[in-house]
Design a protein around this motif. Structure first.
Motif, PDB file in Angstrom:
ATOM      1  N   GLY A  17       0.786  -1.232   0.000  1.00  0.00           N
ATOM      2  CA  GLY A  17       0.000   0.000   0.000  1.00  0.00           C
ATOM      3  C   GLY A  17       0.818   1.283   0.000  1.00  0.00           C
ATOM      4  O   GLY A  17       1.784   1.443  -0.751  1.00  0.00           O
ATOM      5  N   GLY A  19       2.784   2.497   2.278  1.00  0.00           N
ATOM      6  CA  GLY A  19       4.169   2.329   2.736  1.00  0.00           C
ATOM      7  C   GLY A  19       5.079   1.860   1.618  1.00  0.00           C
ATOM      8  O   GLY A  19       6.202   2.370   1.452  1.00  0.00           O
ATOM      9  N   VAL A  61       4.961  -3.797  15.229  1.00  0.00           N
ATOM     10  CA  VAL A  61       5.182  -2.497  15.877  1.00  0.00           C
ATOM     11  C   VAL A  61       4.565  -2.429  17.275  1.00  0.00           C
ATOM     12  O   VAL A  61       4.924  -1.564  18.069  1.00  0.00           O
ATOM     13  CB  VAL A  61       4.657  -1.309  15.024  1.00  0.00           C
ATOM     14  N   ALA A  62       3.663  -3.358  17.565  1.00  0.00           N
ATOM     15  CA  ALA A  62       3.051  -3.354  18.895  1.00  0.00           C
ATOM     16  C   ALA A  62       3.910  -4.081  19.933  1.00  0.00           C
ATOM     17  O   ALA A  62       3.585  -4.067  21.122  1.00  0.00           O
ATOM     18  CB  ALA A  62       1.672  -4.007  18.832  1.00  0.00           C
ATOM     19  N   GLY A  89      -0.325   0.235  10.186  1.00  0.00           N
ATOM     20  CA  GLY A  89      -1.594   0.427  10.869  1.00  0.00           C
ATOM     21  C   GLY A  89      -2.642  -0.536  10.363  1.00  0.00           C
ATOM     22  O   GLY A  89      -2.485  -1.152   9.309  1.00  0.00           O
ATOM     23  N   ILE A 110      -1.561  -1.332  18.011  1.00  0.00           N
ATOM     24  CA  ILE A 110      -0.826  -1.186  16.748  1.00  0.00           C
ATOM     25  C   ILE A 110      -0.758   0.278  16.324  1.00  0.00           C
ATOM     26  O   ILE A 110       0.324   0.832  16.092  1.00  0.00           O
ATOM     27  CB  ILE A 110      -1.479  -2.046  15.640  1.00  0.00           C
ATOM     28  N   THR A 135       1.315   8.761  10.195  1.00  0.00           N
ATOM     29  CA  THR A 135       0.193   8.609   9.266  1.00  0.00           C
ATOM     30  C   THR A 135      -1.107   8.671  10.038  1.00  0.00           C
ATOM     31  O   THR A 135      -1.450   7.753  10.787  1.00  0.00           O
ATOM     32  CB  THR A 135       0.290   7.269   8.520  1.00  0.00           C
ATOM     33  N   SER A 137      -5.288  10.161   9.452  1.00  0.00           N
ATOM     34  CA  SER A 137      -6.362   9.849   8.497  1.00  0.00           C
ATOM     35  C   SER A 137      -7.382  10.970   8.571  1.00  0.00           C
ATOM     36  O   SER A 137      -7.565  11.577   9.638  1.00  0.00           O
ATOM     37  CB  SER A 137      -7.044   8.526   8.874  1.00  0.00           C
ATOM     38  N   TYR A 150     -10.848   3.564  15.482  1.00  0.00           N
ATOM     39  CA  TYR A 150      -9.828   3.930  14.494  1.00  0.00           C
ATOM     40  C   TYR A 150      -9.603   5.441  14.479  1.00  0.00           C
ATOM     41  O   TYR A 150      -8.468   5.926  14.528  1.00  0.00           O
ATOM     42  CB  TYR A 150     -10.286   3.436  13.114  1.00  0.00           C
ATOM     43  N   PRO A 182      -9.467   8.607   1.226  1.00  0.00           N
ATOM     44  CA  PRO A 182      -9.575   7.223   0.756  1.00  0.00           C
ATOM     45  C   PRO A 182      -8.551   6.884  -0.331  1.00  0.00           C
ATOM     46  O   PRO A 182      -8.434   7.597  -1.310  1.00  0.00           O
ATOM     47  CB  PRO A 182     -11.001   7.155   0.201  1.00  0.00           C
TER      48      PRO A 182
HETATM   49  P1  NAD Z   1      -1.975  -1.584   4.081  1.00  0.00           P
HETATM   50  O1  NAD Z   1      -2.725  -2.614   4.842  1.00  0.00           O
HETATM   51  O2  NAD Z   1      -1.529  -1.906   2.693  1.00  0.00           O
HETATM   52  O3  NAD Z   1      -0.697  -1.113   4.875  1.00  0.00           O
HETATM   53  C1  NAD Z   1      -0.539  -1.246   6.252  1.00  0.00           C
HETATM   54  C2  NAD Z   1       0.786  -1.910   6.503  1.00  0.00           C
HETATM   55  O4  NAD Z   1       1.003  -1.966   7.909  1.00  0.00           O
HETATM   56  C3  NAD Z   1       0.822  -3.344   5.970  1.00  0.00           C
HETATM   57  O5  NAD Z   1       2.018  -3.538   5.244  1.00  0.00           O
HETATM   58  C4  NAD Z   1       0.816  -4.199   7.234  1.00  0.00           C
HETATM   59  O6  NAD Z   1       1.530  -5.393   7.089  1.00  0.00           O
HETATM   60  C5  NAD Z   1       1.475  -3.261   8.226  1.00  0.00           C
HETATM   61  N1  NAD Z   1       1.118  -3.589   9.602  1.00  0.00           N
HETATM   62  C6  NAD Z   1      -0.120  -3.749  10.125  1.00  0.00           C
HETATM   63  N2  NAD Z   1      -0.037  -4.093  11.412  1.00  0.00           N
HETATM   64  C7  NAD Z   1       1.291  -4.138  11.713  1.00  0.00           C
HETATM   65  C8  NAD Z   1       2.017  -4.436  12.886  1.00  0.00           C
HETATM   66  N3  NAD Z   1       1.402  -4.753  14.028  1.00  0.00           N
HETATM   67  N4  NAD Z   1       3.372  -4.394  12.826  1.00  0.00           N
HETATM   68  C9  NAD Z   1       4.006  -4.078  11.679  1.00  0.00           C
HETATM   69  N5  NAD Z   1       3.367  -3.800  10.541  1.00  0.00           N
HETATM   70  C10 NAD Z   1       2.021  -3.823  10.557  1.00  0.00           C
HETATM   71  O7  NAD Z   1      -2.902  -0.286   4.082  1.00  0.00           O
HETATM   72  P2  NAD Z   1      -2.604   1.223   3.664  1.00  0.00           P
HETATM   73  O8  NAD Z   1      -3.887   1.759   3.162  1.00  0.00           O
HETATM   74  O9  NAD Z   1      -1.386   1.354   2.842  1.00  0.00           O
HETATM   75  O10 NAD Z   1      -2.374   1.894   5.114  1.00  0.00           O
HETATM   76  C11 NAD Z   1      -1.192   2.520   5.499  1.00  0.00           C
HETATM   77  C12 NAD Z   1      -1.516   3.565   6.563  1.00  0.00           C
HETATM   78  O11 NAD Z   1      -2.350   4.575   5.989  1.00  0.00           O
HETATM   79  C13 NAD Z   1      -2.272   3.006   7.766  1.00  0.00           C
HETATM   80  O12 NAD Z   1      -1.759   3.605   8.947  1.00  0.00           O
HETATM   81  C14 NAD Z   1      -3.698   3.476   7.507  1.00  0.00           C
HETATM   82  O13 NAD Z   1      -4.440   3.617   8.684  1.00  0.00           O
HETATM   83  C15 NAD Z   1      -3.455   4.804   6.827  1.00  0.00           C
HETATM   84  N6  NAD Z   1      -4.577   5.295   6.036  1.00  0.00           N
HETATM   85  C16 NAD Z   1      -5.012   4.591   4.945  1.00  0.00           C
HETATM   86  C17 NAD Z   1      -6.094   5.087   4.215  1.00  0.00           C
HETATM   87  C18 NAD Z   1      -6.638   4.371   3.014  1.00  0.00           C
HETATM   88  O14 NAD Z   1      -7.718   4.739   2.532  1.00  0.00           O
HETATM   89  N7  NAD Z   1      -5.952   3.380   2.482  1.00  0.00           N
HETATM   90  C19 NAD Z   1      -6.711   6.296   4.607  1.00  0.00           C
HETATM   91  C20 NAD Z   1      -6.217   6.973   5.715  1.00  0.00           C
HETATM   92  C21 NAD Z   1      -5.152   6.467   6.425  1.00  0.00           C
END
Ligand code: NAD
Length: 247
Positions: A17, A19, A61-62, A89, A110, A135, A137, A150, A182
């Motif tokens: 995603g 990251g 990370v937790a 996250g 987390i 990060t 939201s 959340y 989003p």
């Molecule tokens: P994603 O699920 O692809 O990425 C989240 C990453 O965090 C994953 O690689 C997962 O393996 C890792 N992760 C989760 N729990 C973990 C843990 N305990 N230890 C280590 N790694 C862990 O989703 P994303 O959309 O790329 O989300 C990335 C960030 O962006 C998150 O913090 C999310 O809350 C935030 N965010 C996303 C959106 C969206 O619409 N996608 C909107 C607002 C905020």
């Protein structure tokens, strides 16, 4: 020579995603990047894409011992760190009436505790002028059903961007937040049944001033800007949501 040649960065949750897109941008611009995540298979797939300028460290990370191990790897492989993108996250959705203690604790462990201690454990390795990006939201300023846990967690991170900056600025370290709207990363499908995710996505697109989702690359650009280029920006939150919370 890329824009970030010679720079070292850590991206938590960098295997997928937003990251992964951020890790890719930084590698493309010459930085060395350490990505973290819980799944070795996801990290391996990401490394294949990112190439030799990236390394992966598996960890949760937790779990504070995992963060200690990450800090040791940073010290051993990088020496010092120029950018820290606190991105890992989860986005569990739970109706307020039925939220369990377990779901609440997992999300805060987390998204909030994990982020806080990621910064604490890696802070000793951050260089003068380094940038930390948390990060958040758009959920942190909205009242969206089923996001009470959340959204509260993301609001906590928004607050930390301010307070941690105060304590780290004496070392020249800026802390800021990026607030995505989003972004279609599969996070919604992980958080709810497929049909509900499709419905939610259609609603988001219809209600967005730009009539579309953001891309992971658009969030990555904002995160890299805050980490490296926004040298007079501290304690701020950069919203990247197509104007959804601003217009
Ligand atoms: P994603 O699920 O692809 O990425 C989240 C990453 O965090 C994953 O690689 C997962 O393996 C890792 N992760 C989760 N729990 C973990 C843990 N305990 N230890 C280590 N790694 C862990 O989703 P994303 O959309 O790329 O989300 C990335 C960030 O962006 C998150 O913090 C999310 O809350 C935030 N965010 C996303 C959106 C969206 O619409 N996608 C909107 C607002 C905020």
């Amino acid at each position: 020579m890329g824009k970030y040649s010679g720079k070292n960065a850590v991206v938590t949750g960098g295997g997928s995603g937003i990251g992964l897109a951020t890790a890719q941008l930084l590698v493309d611009e010459g930085a060395r990047v350490m990505i973290t995540g819980r799944s070795q298979a996801t990290l391996d797939a990401a490394l294949e894409r990112l190439g030799a300028h990236a390394v992966a460290v598996r960890g949760d990370v937790a779990a504070l011992p995992d963060l200690d191990a990450l800090a040791d790897r940073v010290r051993d492989e990088f020496g010092t760190l120029d950018a820290l993108f606190v991105n890992a996250g989860i986005a569990t959705l739970t109706p307020f009436a039925t939220t369990t203690e377990e779901a609440y604790d997992e999300l805060f462990a987390i998204n909030v505790k994990g982020a806080y201690f990621t910064v604490q454990k890696l802070a000793p390795h951050l260089s003068t002028g380094a940038g930390v990006v948390l990060t958040t939201s758009v959920a942190n300023v909205m009242g969206v059903p089923e996001t009470s846990v959340y959204a509260a967690g993301k609001a906590a991170l928004r607050s930390m961007a301010r307070s941690l900056t105060r304590e780290l600025l004496p070392r020249g370290i800026r802390v800021n937040a990026v607030s995505p709207g989003p972004v279609d990363t599969g996070v919604l499908e992980a958080a709810m049944p497929a049909e509900a995710a499709e419905q939610f996505k259609a609603q988001q697109v219809a209600g967005n001033p730009m009539r579309r989702f953001g891309t992971p690359e658009e969030i990555a650009g904002a995160a890299a800007f805050l980490a490296f280029d926004a040298t007079y920006t501290a304690g701020a939150e950069l919203v990247v949501d197509g104007g959804a919370t601003q217009l």
